[in-house]
Design a protein around this motif. Structure first.
Motif, PDB file in Angstrom:
ATOM      1  N   HIS A 191       0.680  -1.221   0.185  1.00 39.69           N
ATOM      2  CA  HIS A 191       0.008   0.085   0.138  1.00 39.69           C
ATOM      3  C   HIS A 191       0.919   1.368  -0.071  1.00 39.69           C
ATOM      4  N   ILE A 192       2.229   1.002   0.193  1.00 39.25           N
ATOM      5  CA  ILE A 192       2.842   2.391   0.124  1.00 39.25           C
ATOM      6  C   ILE A 192       3.756   2.374  -0.931  1.00 39.25           C
ATOM      7  N   HIS A 222       0.454   0.730  -6.250  1.00 41.40           N
ATOM      8  CA  HIS A 222      -0.458   1.562  -6.628  1.00 41.40           C
ATOM      9  C   HIS A 222      -0.214   2.043  -8.076  1.00 41.40           C
ATOM     10  N   LYS A 309       2.980  13.233   5.544  1.00 40.18           N
ATOM     11  CA  LYS A 309       1.751  14.069   5.043  1.00 40.18           C
ATOM     12  C   LYS A 309       1.818  15.399   4.862  1.00 40.18           C
ATOM     13  N   VAL A 339      -5.764  12.861  12.985  1.00 43.15           N
ATOM     14  CA  VAL A 339      -6.094  11.776  13.955  1.00 43.15           C
ATOM     15  C   VAL A 339      -4.543  11.249  14.389  1.00 43.15           C
ATOM     16  N   ARG A 383     -18.083   8.216  10.137  1.00 38.18           N
ATOM     17  CA  ARG A 383     -18.051   8.265   8.450  1.00 38.18           C
ATOM     18  C   ARG A 383     -18.625   9.625   7.949  1.00 38.18           C
ATOM     19  N   LEU A 386     -17.330  13.023   8.606  1.00 41.80           N
ATOM     20  CA  LEU A 386     -16.285  13.273   7.661  1.00 41.80           C
ATOM     21  C   LEU A 386     -16.678  13.509   6.349  1.00 41.80           C
ATOM     22  N   TYR A 390     -16.010  16.848   4.279  1.00 43.58           N
ATOM     23  CA  TYR A 390     -15.295  17.176   2.803  1.00 43.58           C
ATOM     24  C   TYR A 390     -16.105  18.043   2.010  1.00 43.58           C
ATOM     25  N   GLY A 404       1.714   6.644  -1.001  1.00 41.16           N
ATOM     26  CA  GLY A 404       1.539   5.458  -2.022  1.00 41.16           C
ATOM     27  C   GLY A 404       0.621   5.771  -2.762  1.00 41.16           C
ATOM     28  N   VAL A 408      -7.639  10.275   0.666  1.00 41.14           N
ATOM     29  CA  VAL A 408      -8.374  11.338   1.311  1.00 41.14           C
ATOM     30  C   VAL A 408      -8.772  12.287   0.025  1.00 41.14           C
TER      31      VAL A 408
HETATM   32  P1  ADQ Z   1      -2.854   6.043   4.983  1.00 45.87           P
HETATM   33  O1  ADQ Z   1      -1.323   6.700   5.012  1.00 45.87           O
HETATM   34  O2  ADQ Z   1      -3.540   5.931   6.276  1.00 45.87           O
HETATM   35  O3  ADQ Z   1      -2.701   4.715   4.150  1.00 45.87           O
HETATM   36  P2  ADQ Z   1      -4.831   7.473   3.425  1.00 45.87           P
HETATM   37  O4  ADQ Z   1      -4.988   6.893   1.925  1.00 45.87           O
HETATM   38  O5  ADQ Z   1      -4.798   9.224   2.999  1.00 45.87           O
HETATM   39  O6  ADQ Z   1      -3.764   7.443   3.976  1.00 45.87           O
HETATM   40  O7  ADQ Z   1      -6.072   7.446   4.096  1.00 45.87           O
HETATM   41  C1  ADQ Z   1      -6.501   6.092   4.360  1.00 45.87           C
HETATM   42  C2  ADQ Z   1      -7.850   6.168   5.002  1.00 45.87           C
HETATM   43  O8  ADQ Z   1      -7.913   6.804   6.354  1.00 45.87           O
HETATM   44  C3  ADQ Z   1      -8.904   7.109   4.274  1.00 45.87           C
HETATM   45  O9  ADQ Z   1     -10.024   6.151   4.035  1.00 45.87           O
HETATM   46  C4  ADQ Z   1      -9.152   8.583   5.108  1.00 45.87           C
HETATM   47  O10 ADQ Z   1     -10.457   8.715   5.044  1.00 45.87           O
HETATM   48  C5  ADQ Z   1      -8.760   7.774   6.510  1.00 45.87           C
HETATM   49  N1  ADQ Z   1      -8.186   9.106   7.178  1.00 45.87           N
HETATM   50  C6  ADQ Z   1      -7.427   9.667   7.026  1.00 45.87           C
HETATM   51  N2  ADQ Z   1      -6.930  10.661   8.021  1.00 45.87           N
HETATM   52  C7  ADQ Z   1      -8.068  10.764   8.743  1.00 45.87           C
HETATM   53  C8  ADQ Z   1      -8.638  11.461   9.763  1.00 45.87           C
HETATM   54  N3  ADQ Z   1      -7.918  12.564  10.194  1.00 45.87           N
HETATM   55  N4  ADQ Z   1      -9.833  11.113  10.341  1.00 45.87           N
HETATM   56  C9  ADQ Z   1     -10.494  10.357   9.957  1.00 45.87           C
HETATM   57  N5  ADQ Z   1     -10.126   9.317   8.752  1.00 45.87           N
HETATM   58  C10 ADQ Z   1      -9.087   9.494   8.198  1.00 45.87           C
HETATM   59  C11 ADQ Z   1      -1.977   4.051   3.427  1.00 45.87           C
HETATM   60  C12 ADQ Z   1      -0.854   4.571   2.450  1.00 45.87           C
HETATM   61  C13 ADQ Z   1      -1.860   5.423   1.266  1.00 45.87           C
HETATM   62  C14 ADQ Z   1      -2.660   4.556   0.840  1.00 45.87           C
HETATM   63  C15 ADQ Z   1      -3.473   3.701   1.654  1.00 45.87           C
HETATM   64  C16 ADQ Z   1      -4.523   2.939   0.914  1.00 45.87           C
HETATM   65  O11 ADQ Z   1       0.020   5.314   3.231  1.00 45.87           O
HETATM   66  O12 ADQ Z   1      -0.773   6.065   0.533  1.00 45.87           O
HETATM   67  O13 ADQ Z   1      -3.450   5.594  -0.075  1.00 45.87           O
HETATM   68  O14 ADQ Z   1      -2.717   3.042   2.667  1.00 45.87           O
HETATM   69  O15 ADQ Z   1      -3.727   1.971   0.264  1.00 45.87           O
END
Ligand code: ADQ
Length: 505
Positions: A191-192, A222, A309, A339, A383, A386, A390, A404, A408
């Protein structure tokens, strides 16, 4: 048992086709469990259901196919809900598959999760060699925990199973499973980001990590960039591996491994439907609840508090904007939904301090009695709230230094069912490969240009805004979570057929 997240509409889950699995038993293996069991204040058992992202998307697939999901047991009430083999049927109200929960000791969590996964592989894969903490002990524990995950899989899997590993926590496990189940179909989604060779070569255990992953039949990334980087790393690190870059295959230890890119999408229908149900009144209430002014413009950031981020960089750009273009003071409010994440790791604590300090500095500098430039929302939002948030964002700021994919960005676009809003997107995200043409592109390190991009987004003519948003929404709803899953299962079916023809020849 009570459901502590009542906002999830179970009818709104992914409906990806699973027929390509052709009756094979699916075993999903991930670090996080899809259902988390805890206690409420009265001592009753609660269950947190998957609320978004991949876990929410995969859960209905496993519900349909049946099978097993192996994950780390980190719920407070796991002991109470699982049987003597630490298994529990889920969903709890009408079980269709088994969750197999792996207990880890504190030392194991420290070495495997906080150590090797998040202080070695995570920073290294994001290009931060200087952020890594290489410790042999972390690696030893990582292998040992990967062995435990593999043992749990081996107990459940047969030669006809499809085993699906998720992410960087489990790089060694496929090779262990392969040794015990030579004919099972093993696949992995990473995933990354996968870095270039010049970064990856810093990893002391690079051969073992690659070799572990090459226990799979299919490895997914990805983007094509990560896929190419991976093939290049295999080519340079493993003498016995033969890489065919064009075909996207590796020949290793008498087996052929397919390496492909599958850009992950979001559950677009469900998000759009929820977004449509959020009335203007509800949005106003939400704004009021968090003190977000309804008269001016809103820029939004939604992130885990992670140093990849680009949150301090974003605040610096906003500071630049408010300083150089004072007309945006009192007119533009920035809402940071953050978070907390991995807080026991010192670098994450440092980041949290940096974010706190930057927000305090900017609010102190530009804030007035009746206007606070940056509003921070730390609490958990269900959810649908959230998605409501948006919709409040006139502009979404995604400024990851490396990411990755970044779901969001895709969720924001999907929620804007009215085709309003502008996505400002870092070119360092996987999402930029897909959405870059219709987003406002930034390099997160250049505060001046970043500030200009925010202004461009805020002043974009409505017709252009809508045209771009419409195209973005079209893309994200076409290449959604279901399409992603269908592509992967189709590839599984094709590779299965190839394997069968080899066996029958
Ligand atoms: P993450 O680094 O966690 O995931 P991201 O893809 O932005 O990054 O978010 C994943 C999920 O977490 C989203 O559904 C989002 O809604 C939720 N989320 C993030 N911040 C939040 C917050 N503050 N409050 C509530 N919900 C929040 C890793 C990789 C990414 C890749 C994903 C999926 O780092 O690059 O996109 O896996 O493969």
């Amino acid at each position: 048992m009570t459901n502590s997240d009542m906002d999830i509409d179970t009818a709104d889950v992914s409906k990806a086709p699973t027929s390509q699995l052709d009756g094979s038993e699916l075993v999903v293996v991930s670090n996080r469990q899809p259902y988390k069991f805890g206690y409420d204040e009265t001592g009753a058992v609660t269950v947190d259901r998957p609320a978004g992202g991949l876990t929410a998307g995969l859960d209905p697939v496993v519900q349909r196919t049946g099978g097993t999901w192996v994950a780390w047991s980190d719920g407070e009430a796991d002991d109470e809900v699982t049987n003597e083999d630490r298994r529990v049927g889920v969903p709890p109200d009408d079980p269709t598959y088994e969750l197999d929960l792996l207990s880890l000791s504190e030392d194991e969590v420290e070495g495997y999760y906080y150590g090797y996964s998040n202080q070695v592989l995570w920073p290294m894969c994001h290009g931060g060699i200087w952020q890594t903490e290489f410790k042999e002990r972390y690696y030893e524990v990582y292998k040992q925990v990967n062995r435990s995950f593999a043992d749990a899989v081996i107990e459940r899997a047969s030669d006809g199973s499809v085993v699906w590993f998720q992410d960087y926590h489990l790089a060694c496990a496929p090779q262990y499973v392969r040794m015990a189940c030579p004919d099972a179909f093993l696949m992995h989604f990473w995933h990354i980001t996968w870095p270039g060779w010049d970064t990856f070569r810093s990893l002391p255990h690079r051969e073992a990590i690659l070799s572990g992953l090459l226990g799979n039949d299919l490895i997914g990334f990805h983007t094509d960039r990560y896929r190419t980087n991976f093939l290049d790393c295999v080519d340079r690190a493993l003498e016995e591996a033969a890489v065919d870059e064009e075909a996207g295959t590796v020949r290793y230890r008498d087996r052929t491994i397919a390496v492909r890119s599958f850009p992950l999408g979001v559950n677009a229908n469900a998000i759009a439907r929820t977004a449509e149900l959020i009335s203007n009144e509800r949005r106003r209430d939400l704004a009021q609840q968090y003190g977000i002014p309804t008269s001016g413009r809103v820029a939004l950031g939604v992130d885990r508090l992670d140093y990849t981020k680009g949150i301090p960089e974003r605040i610096e750009a906003l500071e630049h904007l408010w300083e150089r273009r004072p007309k945006w003071q009192k007119e533009l409010t920035y809402v940071q939904k953050a978070v907390e994440s991995r807080s026991v790791i010192p670098k994450y604590q440092d980041l949290q301090d940096r974010v706190d300090e930057s927000i305090a500095r900017v609010n102190d500098r530009f804030g007035t009695n009746d206007w606070q430039p940056i509003i921070r929302i730390d609490e958990f939002l269900p959810r649908n709230e959230l998605i409501g948030l948006y919709r409040l964002g006139d502009v979404m700021l995604v400024s990851a230094l490396r990411d990755g994919m970044n779901l969001v960005a895709k969720e924001y676009v999907t929620a804007h069912v009215d085709n309003e809003g502008v996505l400002v997107l870092s070119d360092q995200t996987g999402a930029h490969d897909e959405l870059g043409d219709d987003a406002v592109t930034i390099n997160p390190h250049n505060a001046k240009r970043f500030a200009e991009a925010i202004e461009k987004a805020l002043t974009m003519p409505e017709v252009e805004q809508r045209r771009r948003m419409k195209r973005l929404r079209q893309h994200v709803s076409t290449y959604d979570l279901d399409a992603w899953m269908a592509d992967i299962f189709e590839m599984v079916a094709r590779l299965h057929a190839d394997l069968d023809s080899v066996v029958n020849d």
